[in-house]
Design a protein around this motif. Sequence first.
Motif, PDB file in Angstrom:
ATOM      1  N   LEU A 134     -30.023 -30.455  -2.755  1.00 38.56           N
ATOM      2  CA  LEU A 134     -29.261 -29.907  -3.838  1.00 38.56           C
ATOM      3  C   LEU A 134     -30.232 -29.586  -5.203  1.00 38.56           C
ATOM      4  N   SER A 135     -31.221 -30.148  -5.169  1.00 36.76           N
ATOM      5  CA  SER A 135     -32.356 -30.020  -6.048  1.00 36.76           C
ATOM      6  C   SER A 135     -33.208 -28.826  -6.005  1.00 36.76           C
ATOM      7  N   ASP A 136     -33.369 -28.522  -4.742  1.00 34.93           N
ATOM      8  CA  ASP A 136     -34.156 -27.397  -4.350  1.00 34.93           C
ATOM      9  C   ASP A 136     -33.519 -26.205  -4.718  1.00 34.93           C
ATOM     10  N   LYS A 137     -32.056 -26.299  -5.068  1.00 36.02           N
ATOM     11  CA  LYS A 137     -31.273 -25.002  -5.234  1.00 36.02           C
ATOM     12  C   LYS A 137     -30.861 -24.893  -6.679  1.00 36.02           C
ATOM     13  N   VAL A 138     -30.672 -26.094  -7.135  1.00 36.77           N
ATOM     14  CA  VAL A 138     -29.986 -26.072  -8.413  1.00 36.77           C
ATOM     15  C   VAL A 138     -30.944 -26.729  -9.423  1.00 36.77           C
ATOM     16  N   GLU A 139     -31.167 -26.058 -10.563  1.00 40.06           N
ATOM     17  CA  GLU A 139     -32.073 -26.929 -11.711  1.00 40.06           C
ATOM     18  C   GLU A 139     -31.149 -27.932 -12.350  1.00 40.06           C
ATOM     19  N   PRO A 140     -32.150 -28.971 -12.752  1.00 40.76           N
ATOM     20  CA  PRO A 140     -31.533 -30.089 -13.364  1.00 40.76           C
ATOM     21  C   PRO A 140     -30.631 -29.828 -14.448  1.00 40.76           C
ATOM     22  N   ALA A 196     -21.944 -31.293 -14.186  1.00 41.56           N
ATOM     23  CA  ALA A 196     -21.559 -32.436 -14.333  1.00 41.56           C
ATOM     24  C   ALA A 196     -20.481 -32.792 -15.844  1.00 41.56           C
ATOM     25  N   SER A 197     -21.103 -32.275 -16.719  1.00 40.62           N
ATOM     26  CA  SER A 197     -20.655 -32.498 -18.028  1.00 40.62           C
ATOM     27  C   SER A 197     -19.392 -31.835 -18.339  1.00 40.62           C
ATOM     28  N   PHE A 198     -19.042 -30.699 -17.676  1.00 36.52           N
ATOM     29  CA  PHE A 198     -17.782 -29.889 -17.906  1.00 36.52           C
ATOM     30  C   PHE A 198     -16.650 -29.908 -16.852  1.00 36.52           C
ATOM     31  N   SER A 199     -17.013 -30.938 -15.943  1.00 35.00           N
ATOM     32  CA  SER A 199     -16.135 -31.186 -14.856  1.00 35.00           C
ATOM     33  C   SER A 199     -15.906 -32.753 -14.421  1.00 35.00           C
ATOM     34  N   THR A 200     -14.683 -33.245 -13.812  1.00 34.38           N
ATOM     35  CA  THR A 200     -14.669 -34.480 -13.351  1.00 34.38           C
ATOM     36  C   THR A 200     -15.796 -34.648 -12.381  1.00 34.38           C
ATOM     37  N   PRO A 201     -16.259 -36.048 -12.204  1.00 32.36           N
ATOM     38  CA  PRO A 201     -17.472 -35.933 -11.328  1.00 32.36           C
ATOM     39  C   PRO A 201     -17.023 -35.689 -10.035  1.00 32.36           C
ATOM     40  N   LYS A 202     -15.711 -35.918  -9.350  1.00 31.73           N
ATOM     41  CA  LYS A 202     -15.391 -35.333  -8.121  1.00 31.73           C
ATOM     42  C   LYS A 202     -15.490 -33.683  -7.925  1.00 31.73           C
ATOM     43  N   SER A 203     -15.107 -33.135  -9.163  1.00 26.03           N
ATOM     44  CA  SER A 203     -15.102 -31.598  -9.037  1.00 26.03           C
ATOM     45  C   SER A 203     -16.750 -31.303  -9.161  1.00 26.03           C
ATOM     46  N   ALA A 204     -17.315 -31.941  -9.809  1.00 28.44           N
ATOM     47  CA  ALA A 204     -18.606 -31.468 -10.024  1.00 28.44           C
ATOM     48  C   ALA A 204     -19.450 -31.680  -8.681  1.00 28.44           C
ATOM     49  N   CYS A 205     -19.179 -32.809  -8.087  1.00 25.60           N
ATOM     50  CA  CYS A 205     -19.865 -32.829  -6.904  1.00 25.60           C
ATOM     51  C   CYS A 205     -19.168 -31.499  -5.779  1.00 25.60           C
ATOM     52  N   ARG A 206     -18.259 -31.200  -5.634  1.00 24.43           N
ATOM     53  CA  ARG A 206     -17.724 -30.127  -4.828  1.00 24.43           C
ATOM     54  C   ARG A 206     -18.425 -28.737  -5.463  1.00 24.43           C
ATOM     55  N   GLN A 207     -18.273 -28.647  -6.635  1.00 21.81           N
ATOM     56  CA  GLN A 207     -18.967 -27.408  -7.097  1.00 21.81           C
ATOM     57  C   GLN A 207     -20.728 -27.412  -6.953  1.00 21.81           C
ATOM     58  N   LEU A 208     -21.170 -28.383  -7.057  1.00 24.74           N
ATOM     59  CA  LEU A 208     -22.612 -28.465  -6.803  1.00 24.74           C
ATOM     60  C   LEU A 208     -22.881 -28.162  -5.262  1.00 24.74           C
ATOM     61  N   VAL A 209     -22.181 -28.905  -4.435  1.00 23.30           N
ATOM     62  CA  VAL A 209     -22.547 -28.539  -3.021  1.00 23.30           C
ATOM     63  C   VAL A 209     -22.146 -27.119  -2.527  1.00 23.30           C
ATOM     64  N   ASP A 210     -21.115 -26.563  -3.267  1.00 23.13           N
ATOM     65  CA  ASP A 210     -20.794 -25.281  -2.950  1.00 23.13           C
ATOM     66  C   ASP A 210     -21.915 -24.292  -3.369  1.00 23.13           C
ATOM     67  N   ILE A 211     -22.601 -24.519  -4.647  1.00 21.11           N
ATOM     68  CA  ILE A 211     -23.399 -23.784  -5.176  1.00 21.11           C
ATOM     69  C   ILE A 211     -24.917 -23.642  -4.439  1.00 21.11           C
ATOM     70  N   ALA A 212     -25.147 -25.050  -3.823  1.00 21.59           N
ATOM     71  CA  ALA A 212     -26.640 -25.110  -2.866  1.00 21.59           C
ATOM     72  C   ALA A 212     -25.890 -24.334  -1.364  1.00 21.59           C
ATOM     73  N   ASN A 213     -24.945 -24.490  -1.149  1.00 19.48           N
ATOM     74  CA  ASN A 213     -24.755 -23.675   0.276  1.00 19.48           C
ATOM     75  C   ASN A 213     -24.386 -22.108  -0.103  1.00 19.48           C
ATOM     76  N   GLU A 214     -24.203 -21.727  -1.133  1.00 22.23           N
ATOM     77  CA  GLU A 214     -24.087 -20.201  -1.607  1.00 22.23           C
ATOM     78  C   GLU A 214     -25.341 -19.688  -1.502  1.00 22.23           C
ATOM     79  N   ARG A 215     -26.374 -20.459  -2.267  1.00 22.75           N
ATOM     80  CA  ARG A 215     -27.760 -20.273  -2.582  1.00 22.75           C
ATOM     81  C   ARG A 215     -28.857 -20.332  -0.953  1.00 22.75           C
ATOM     82  N   GLY A 216     -28.100 -20.627   0.021  1.00 19.59           N
ATOM     83  CA  GLY A 216     -28.851 -20.723   1.443  1.00 19.59           C
ATOM     84  C   GLY A 216     -28.382 -21.644   2.310  1.00 19.59           C
ATOM     85  N   GLY A 217     -28.143 -22.973   1.366  1.00 21.69           N
ATOM     86  CA  GLY A 217     -27.752 -24.159   2.572  1.00 21.69           C
ATOM     87  C   GLY A 217     -28.731 -24.522   3.305  1.00 21.69           C
ATOM     88  N   GLU A 218     -30.131 -24.291   3.227  1.00 23.02           N
ATOM     89  CA  GLU A 218     -30.811 -24.750   4.383  1.00 23.02           C
ATOM     90  C   GLU A 218     -30.920 -26.235   4.841  1.00 23.02           C
TER      91      GLU A 218
END
Length: 233
Positions: free
Chosen positions: A187-193, A200-222
């Motif tokens: 995750l940290s290689d694909k999404v800046e802190p 994480a601030s504007f979503s529930t923790p569970k929703s934030a986890c889903r969004q962050l994983v999806d973004i990392a995958n959209e950016r390559g998911g290596e």
Amino acid sequence: MEFGSLTDVGRRRSANEDAFCVDENLGLYLVADGMGGHMAGEVASALAVEVFRESLTRTKNSGLAGTERMRIAMHAANRTVRGKSFANPLWSRMGTTITALLQDGSDFVIANVGDSPAYLQRNGDVALVSRLHTVAEERGVPEGGFPSSFYQHILTRSIGTRQGVDPYVAPLDIRLGDILVICSDGLSDKVEPREIMRIASFSTPKSACRQLVDIANERGGEDNITVLVMRFI
């Protein structure tokens, strides 16, 4: 505390070498990112999580400070993973990172070995509260040769690869309204802190986890992707 957790194999890997632990009774929140061929990384991370959890369970009512309990758990995980690496040729030189938060009564302790980061947001400010045990961070980038990004992924410390281990362990000041994220570098290689913490601030923790994983995958998911999001309310 509200929390969410999610792990994903990513788009390029055939197996997930990440592991995590959420144990509310122990107050333990942990991410491990394994390494090694022939599924050795998967073995190392799972074994480290198991031993770490067992160690904290044994010391729960010992009267030891949370910082000392975390050090004991780190050393126990290191001994076990290293010992197992000699038991099977396919597991030779396997290892893993560990980044963990422990809630010990009203106190909190952060501890890590390796480069799986922990970020804390307070009043809009984002801070790295773990330590990155990489060549780039601890020794600097040599002139010439490989680009700096190469040295950012070479670990100087990990669980199981050496006889001894020197973990980073420190009390962590947690206040109401804080948000803590622990993740693997998938995750940290694909999404800046700041982007991680904004989601994480504007979503529930569970929703934030889903969004962050999806973004990392959209950016390559290596790489494998694991994330824990904790909101202190």
